[in-house]
Design a protein around this motif. Structure first.
Motif, PDB file in Angstrom:
ATOM      1  N   UNK A 110       0.875  -1.165   0.000  1.00 50.78           N
ATOM      2  CA  UNK A 110       0.000   0.000   0.000  1.00 50.78           C
ATOM      3  C   UNK A 110       0.914   1.217   0.000  1.00 50.78           C
ATOM      4  N   UNK A 111       1.079   1.813  -1.172  1.00 51.96           N
ATOM      5  CA  UNK A 111       2.185   2.743  -1.306  1.00 51.96           C
ATOM      6  C   UNK A 111       1.845   4.142  -1.744  1.00 51.96           C
ATOM      7  N   UNK A 112       2.887   4.929  -1.790  1.00 55.07           N
ATOM      8  CA  UNK A 112       2.822   6.309  -2.250  1.00 55.07           C
ATOM      9  C   UNK A 112       3.988   6.544  -3.198  1.00 55.07           C
ATOM     10  N   UNK A 113       3.809   7.508  -4.080  1.00 58.56           N
ATOM     11  CA  UNK A 113       4.852   7.884  -5.035  1.00 58.56           C
ATOM     12  C   UNK A 113       5.586   9.096  -4.489  1.00 58.56           C
ATOM     13  N   UNK A 170       4.614   1.371   2.042  1.00 56.86           N
ATOM     14  CA  UNK A 170       5.507   1.243   0.888  1.00 56.86           C
ATOM     15  C   UNK A 170       5.681   2.603   0.224  1.00 56.86           C
ATOM     16  N   UNK A 171       6.872   2.858  -0.314  1.00 55.95           N
ATOM     17  CA  UNK A 171       7.107   4.082  -1.069  1.00 55.95           C
ATOM     18  C   UNK A 171       7.949   3.756  -2.298  1.00 55.95           C
ATOM     19  N   UNK A 172       7.505   4.285  -3.415  1.00 46.49           N
ATOM     20  CA  UNK A 172       8.273   4.177  -4.648  1.00 46.49           C
ATOM     21  C   UNK A 172       8.935   5.526  -4.916  1.00 46.49           C
ATOM     22  N   UNK A 173      10.261   5.561  -4.891  1.00 47.14           N
ATOM     23  CA  UNK A 173      10.996   6.775  -5.215  1.00 47.14           C
ATOM     24  C   UNK A 173      11.155   6.842  -6.735  1.00 47.14           C
ATOM     25  N   UNK A 174      10.276   7.636  -7.353  1.00 48.58           N
ATOM     26  CA  UNK A 174      10.129   7.702  -8.802  1.00 48.58           C
ATOM     27  C   UNK A 174      11.382   8.308  -9.433  1.00 48.58           C
ATOM     28  N   UNK A 175      12.155   7.501 -10.138  1.00 46.92           N
ATOM     29  CA  UNK A 175      13.331   7.893 -10.915  1.00 46.92           C
ATOM     30  C   UNK A 175      14.405   8.602 -10.096  1.00 46.92           C
ATOM     31  N   UNK A 176      14.497   8.254  -8.803  1.00 53.57           N
ATOM     32  CA  UNK A 176      15.604   8.766  -7.986  1.00 53.57           C
ATOM     33  C   UNK A 176      15.823   7.861  -6.793  1.00 53.57           C
ATOM     34  N   UNK A 177      16.951   8.051  -6.138  1.00 47.77           N
ATOM     35  CA  UNK A 177      17.304   7.256  -4.959  1.00 47.77           C
ATOM     36  C   UNK A 177      17.471   8.191  -3.772  1.00 47.77           C
ATOM     37  N   UNK A 178      16.796   7.924  -2.659  1.00 48.67           N
ATOM     38  CA  UNK A 178      16.860   8.834  -1.513  1.00 48.67           C
ATOM     39  C   UNK A 178      18.169   8.671  -0.739  1.00 48.67           C
ATOM     40  N   UNK A 181       6.552  -6.124 -10.869  1.00 44.98           N
ATOM     41  CA  UNK A 181       6.371  -5.055 -11.842  1.00 44.98           C
ATOM     42  C   UNK A 181       5.473  -3.972 -11.257  1.00 44.98           C
ATOM     43  N   UNK A 182       5.876  -2.724 -11.441  1.00 47.94           N
ATOM     44  CA  UNK A 182       5.003  -1.582 -11.170  1.00 47.94           C
ATOM     45  C   UNK A 182       4.536  -1.090 -12.533  1.00 47.94           C
ATOM     46  N   UNK A 183       3.244  -1.181 -12.816  1.00 51.59           N
ATOM     47  CA  UNK A 183       2.794  -0.859 -14.175  1.00 51.59           C
ATOM     48  C   UNK A 183       1.327  -0.450 -14.198  1.00 51.59           C
ATOM     49  N   UNK A 184       0.941   0.247 -15.273  1.00 53.05           N
ATOM     50  CA  UNK A 184      -0.466   0.560 -15.518  1.00 53.05           C
ATOM     51  C   UNK A 184      -0.995  -0.248 -16.702  1.00 53.05           C
ATOM     52  N   UNK A 185      -0.141  -1.153 -17.234  1.00 54.82           N
ATOM     53  CA  UNK A 185      -0.592  -1.933 -18.385  1.00 54.82           C
ATOM     54  C   UNK A 185       0.257  -3.188 -18.505  1.00 54.82           C
ATOM     55  N   UNK A 186      -0.379  -4.322 -18.569  1.00 53.74           N
ATOM     56  CA  UNK A 186       0.342  -5.573 -18.812  1.00 53.74           C
ATOM     57  C   UNK A 186       0.319  -5.820 -20.320  1.00 53.74           C
ATOM     58  N   UNK A 187       1.505  -5.819 -20.959  1.00 52.96           N
ATOM     59  CA  UNK A 187       1.544  -5.913 -22.426  1.00 52.96           C
ATOM     60  C   UNK A 187       0.751  -7.105 -22.954  1.00 52.96           C
ATOM     61  N   UNK A 188       0.044  -6.887 -24.037  1.00 51.98           N
ATOM     62  CA  UNK A 188      -0.798  -7.880 -24.691  1.00 51.98           C
ATOM     63  C   UNK A 188      -1.941  -8.389 -23.803  1.00 51.98           C
ATOM     64  N   UNK A 189      -2.168  -7.735 -22.675  1.00 51.25           N
ATOM     65  CA  UNK A 189      -3.221  -8.195 -21.766  1.00 51.25           C
ATOM     66  C   UNK A 189      -4.239  -7.096 -21.491  1.00 51.25           C
ATOM     67  N   UNK A 198       2.180  -7.628  -9.430  1.00 51.56           N
ATOM     68  CA  UNK A 198       2.041  -6.329 -10.088  1.00 51.56           C
ATOM     69  C   UNK A 198       1.570  -5.308  -9.057  1.00 51.56           C
ATOM     70  N   UNK A 199       2.314  -4.199  -8.980  1.00 48.33           N
ATOM     71  CA  UNK A 199       1.907  -3.068  -8.151  1.00 48.33           C
ATOM     72  C   UNK A 199       1.310  -2.022  -9.085  1.00 48.33           C
ATOM     73  N   UNK A 200       0.107  -1.545  -8.764  1.00 46.39           N
ATOM     74  CA  UNK A 200      -0.583  -0.600  -9.635  1.00 46.39           C
ATOM     75  C   UNK A 200       0.178   0.717  -9.702  1.00 46.39           C
ATOM     76  N   UNK A 201       0.228   1.270 -10.910  1.00 47.91           N
ATOM     77  CA  UNK A 201       0.965   2.500 -11.204  1.00 47.91           C
ATOM     78  C   UNK A 201      -0.023   3.487 -11.810  1.00 47.91           C
ATOM     79  N   UNK A 202      -0.021   4.735 -11.320  1.00 46.56           N
ATOM     80  CA  UNK A 202      -0.941   5.749 -11.827  1.00 46.56           C
ATOM     81  C   UNK A 202      -2.394   5.295 -11.714  1.00 46.56           C
ATOM     82  N   UNK A 203      -2.771   4.872 -10.525  1.00 50.14           N
ATOM     83  CA  UNK A 203      -4.149   4.441 -10.291  1.00 50.14           C
ATOM     84  C   UNK A 203      -5.109   5.588 -10.577  1.00 50.14           C
ATOM     85  N   UNK A 204      -4.723   6.800 -10.174  1.00 46.78           N
ATOM     86  CA  UNK A 204      -5.573   7.944 -10.469  1.00 46.78           C
ATOM     87  C   UNK A 204      -4.729   9.182 -10.635  1.00 46.78           C
ATOM     88  N   UNK A 205      -4.970   9.920 -11.711  1.00 47.11           N
ATOM     89  CA  UNK A 205      -4.308  11.216 -11.904  1.00 47.11           C
ATOM     90  C   UNK A 205      -5.409  12.217 -12.204  1.00 47.11           C
TER      91      UNK A 205
END
Length: 542
Positions: free
Chosen positions: A301-304, A336-344, A464-472, A498-505
Motif C-alpha cells: 500500500x504505497x505512495x509515489x 511502501x514508497x516508490x521513489x520515482x526515478x531517484x534514490x533517496x 512489476x510496477x505498471x499501468x498496463x500488462x503488455x498484450x493483456x 504487479x503493483x498498480x501505477x498511476x491508479x488515479x491522476x
C-alpha cells in the motif's frame, strides 16, 4: 562512542565558494589560495546562499528558483589533522553531491567521483598532522546524457542545485582496517553471512584480531559474540564469515520492524577500528501474484515520491525528518514508497528501517518523448535529447555504475526491498538492461529487481510496477460507475506480482493561500500568474 568520533573530523561549517561559469578554474589554479571567494555554509547549496543568476518570470508549469546556477563551483577551506592521525589513511566522505566532485589537497589533485543518489568517497592517503587546505570542484552540469526531466536530475521537483548535502567529513582508518561490510541474514536458520574487505596499508603481512558482536536494538541485549585471529596480506583482501546464531531472532517487516546491530572490531598492535551495521532479519521473495516478506504475503500500500521538497529544492538527509514523513505514511495505513526515478539519501532508508516501510529505489527516467524536440510543448523539450538505454553510450556507462553504488551504499537496509532501473524506459533496449539486472541479482539477492516501471515485462523481472500488462490490458482507471469494478481479469494473467501505477491522476485547482507558503529557494510564480488570470476573469473567489 568516543573511539568512533576520534576517527571522524567534521568539515561542516563555513567554507569559501567561487563560481566558475566558464570552467577556467583548473587552468587558473582555483585550488590554490589567493583567489577571492564568497562565504557559504555547508551542508547547503548556492540557491540557499543566494548565489547565481537572479531569475525573472515564471517557469512553465513548475515552481521557479529564485537564483539559478549550473556549472562548476569551487568550495575551499582549511582544516587541521590531529596528532593521533599520524600515519592513518584518510577518506573524504561527501554524503550527497549533484553530480561530480573533484578534490585537491594543498594544491595536489586527488581524484574525481560521481553519483546522483549515492555518497562520494575520496581516498586522500595519509596527511601529516597540522593545517591543510582542501578545494572541492562541484559540477552540477549534465555529466552523462540522461536528460533533465527525471527526478534524479532536473528542475521538476528537485532543482539542479550545486553544493554538498548531509555529512561532510574526514574519516581515518588504522593500518589494518575493514571496509565495505555486507550482511546477508537468513531467516530460515538464524544464520548471518558477512562479507567485508580487509585493507592492509603497510608493505608487510600483519596479524590482528577481529571480533563480532550482535546486539538487539532497543533492548541492547547481546545475542552473539565471537572473536578470531586474522591475517592481513598487503593490499585489499575479501573476507567472508558465517555467524550461526544459537538463539531465536526477531524478524523484520512493516508491522514488526525489529532491528539488530552488528559490531565488527579489528585490532592490531593497539590500534583498533570499530564498524557497525544496523540490519534486520528478513527475506523478500515473490510468488506468481504476491510479494512475500519472510514467506508471508504482503499487500503493498504505497505512495509515489517524486522528490518534492519545495523549501530547499533537495531531499532531506535528516533521519528525524524522514521518520516524520513515514509516520504520516503509517497514519494513512501505508507501508511502501516508490521513489520515482531517484534514490533517496541514507536517512530515508534508516527511518524506513525503524518505522517499517518497504522502499523501491530507482536511477532515472528516459522515454521516447525526451529524445525529440517538442514543438507543440516546448517546455517539455529535454536537454540533450537523450536516447534510450542501450542506444546511449553516455547513460549506458552511468546507469550500471550507479546501480552498483546504490547497492554498496544502502544494500544492508532491510527496508530496501525493491530496485528498479527507472520509470517507463520505453525506448530503451530491454535485452541490455536485463543483463544489468541479472548481474545484480546474482551478486546480491537481498531484494526484488525490476527493469522498468511499465512498458515491458522481461524474464528477469521479479515484480512489476505498471499501468498496463503488455498484450493483456490496462490495470488502472475506473470503468463507469459502480462498486464492483476490479481488474482481476487482467491481473490474473500476470506471472509476477504487479503493483498498480498511476491508479488515479486528477486535475486539481490551486489554493491561492498556498502561494505564501513557498518561503524557501522556490517561488510559486506559476500559481501567482494563474491567480492574476483568475482576478482578470472575476473568478478568483472560486
Amino acid at each position: 562512542n568516543k573511539d568512533i568520533q576520534d576517527d571522524i573530523l567534521s568539515l561542516t561549517g563555513q567554507w569559501g565558494v567561487k563560481l566558475d561559469p566558464d570552467s577556467i578554474g583548473e587552468k587558473h589554479n582555483y585550488f590554490n589560495s589567493g583567489h577571492t571567494t564568497m562565504p557559504i555554509q555547508l551542508p547547503g547549496t548556492l540557491d540557499e546562499a543566494g548565489y547565481g543568476t537572479r531569475t525573472v518570470g515564471s517557469d512553465y508549469g513548475i515552481l521557479t528558483r529564485r537564483h539559478k546556477y549550473i556549472g562548476p563551483a569551487w568550495y575551499t577551506r582549511e582544516f587541521v589533522i590531529p596528532q593521533n592521525w599520524q600515519g592513518k589513511e584518510i577518506t573524504l566522505y561527501l554524503e550527497r553531491v549533484l553530480w561530480e566532485s573533484k578534490v585537491w589537497i594543498d594544491g595536489r589533485f586527488i581524484d574525481t567521483q560521481e553519483g546522483l543518489g549515492t555518497p562520494h568517497y575520496h581516498r586522500l592517503g595519509t596527511l601529516n598532522p597540522g593545517k591543510h587546505r582542501i578545494a572541492i570542484r562541484i559540477n552540477n552540469d549534465m555529466i552523462y546524457n540522461i536528460g533533465d526531466k527525471g527526478h534524479s536530475y532536473g528542475e521538476y521537483t528537485q532543482i539542479i542545485w550545486n553544493g554538498i548535502l548531509g555529512k561532510i567529513e574526514l574519516q581515518s582508518s588504522p593500518t589494518l582496517s575493514i571496509d565495505r561490510i555486507k550482511v546477508y541474514p537468513h531467516t530460515s536458520d538464524n544464520r548471518l553471512d558477512i562479507s567485508f574487505d580487509i585493507q592492509n596499508h603497510s608493505n608487510k603481512t600483519l596479524k590482528g584480531e577481529v571480533s563480532y558482536t550482535l546486539k538487539e536494538i532497543g533492548s541492547k541485549k547481546k545475542i552473539y559474540a565471537y572473536k578470531k585471529e586474522i591475517k592481513g596480506e598487503k593490499g585489499i583482501q575479501h573476507h567472508r564469515e558465517t555467524l550461526n546464531i544459537r538463539q531465536a531472532v526477531k524478524h523484520w517487516d512493516d508491522l514488526h520492524p525489529n532491528l539488530y546491530r552488528l559490531e565488527i572490531c579489528i585490532t592490531q598492535k593497539g590500534q583498533s577500528q570499530l564498524k557497525t551495521v544496523d540490519f534486520g532479519f528478513r527475506n523478500v521473495t515473490a510468488s506468481r501474484s504476491k510479494i512475500l516478506i519472510n514467506n508471508r504475503p504482503v499487500f503493498m500500500r504505497g505512495n509515489l515520491d517524486c522528490l518534492h521538497f519545495p523549501l530547499t529544492g533537495y531531499p532531506s538527509c535528516d533521519i528525524q525528518e524522514w521518520e516524520r514523513i513515514f509516520r504520516i505514511y503509517k497514519s494513512y495505513g501505508l507501508n511502501h514508497v516508490r521513489f520515482h526515478s531517484w534514490c533517496p539519501p541514507e536517512a530515508a532508508f534508516t527511518a524506513a528501517d525503524r518505522i517499517g516501510i518497504y522502499i523501491q529505489a530507482e536511477v532515472l527516467w528516459i522515454d521516447w518523448w525526451m529524445s525529440v524536440v517538442r514543438k507543440e510543448r516546448p517546455e517539455m523539450t529535454t536537454r540533450g535529447l537523450p536516447k534510450g538505454l542501450g542506444h546511449n553510450p553516455s547513460a549506458d556507462k552511468f546507469v550500471p555504475e550507479e546501480l552498483q553504488r546504490m547497492i554498496e551504499a544502502y544494500g544492508n537496509h532491510p527496508s530496501f526491498t525493491m530496485l528498479c532501473i527507472g520509470n517507463e524506459l520505453g525506448n530503451s533496449n530491454f535485452d541490455i538492461m536485463q543483463q544489468w539486472i541479472k548481474s545484480l541479482q546474482e551478486k546480491d539477492p537481498r531484494r526484488l529487481y525490476a527493469i522498468s516501471t511499465a512498458r515491458k515485462i522481461m524474464p528477469a523481472d521479479q515484480y512489476m510496477v505498471t499501468h498496463n500488462i503488455p498484450q493483456t490490458g490496462g490495470t488502472y482507471g475506473i470503468n463507469g460507475s459502480g462498486t464492483d469494478n476490479d481488474r482481476e481479469s487482467i491481473y490474473s494473467k500476470a506471472t509476477i506480482p504487479v503493483i498498480a501505477h498511476e491508479v488515479g491522476q486528477y486535475p486539481v485547482y490551486p489554493l491561492w493561500n498556498e502561494i505564501d507558503k513557498y518561503t524557501g529557494v522556490l517561488e510559486a510564480r506559476n500559481l501567482e500568474s494563474l491567480r492574476q488570470q483568475a482576478v482578470k476573469n472575476h473568478i478568483e473567489h472560486q
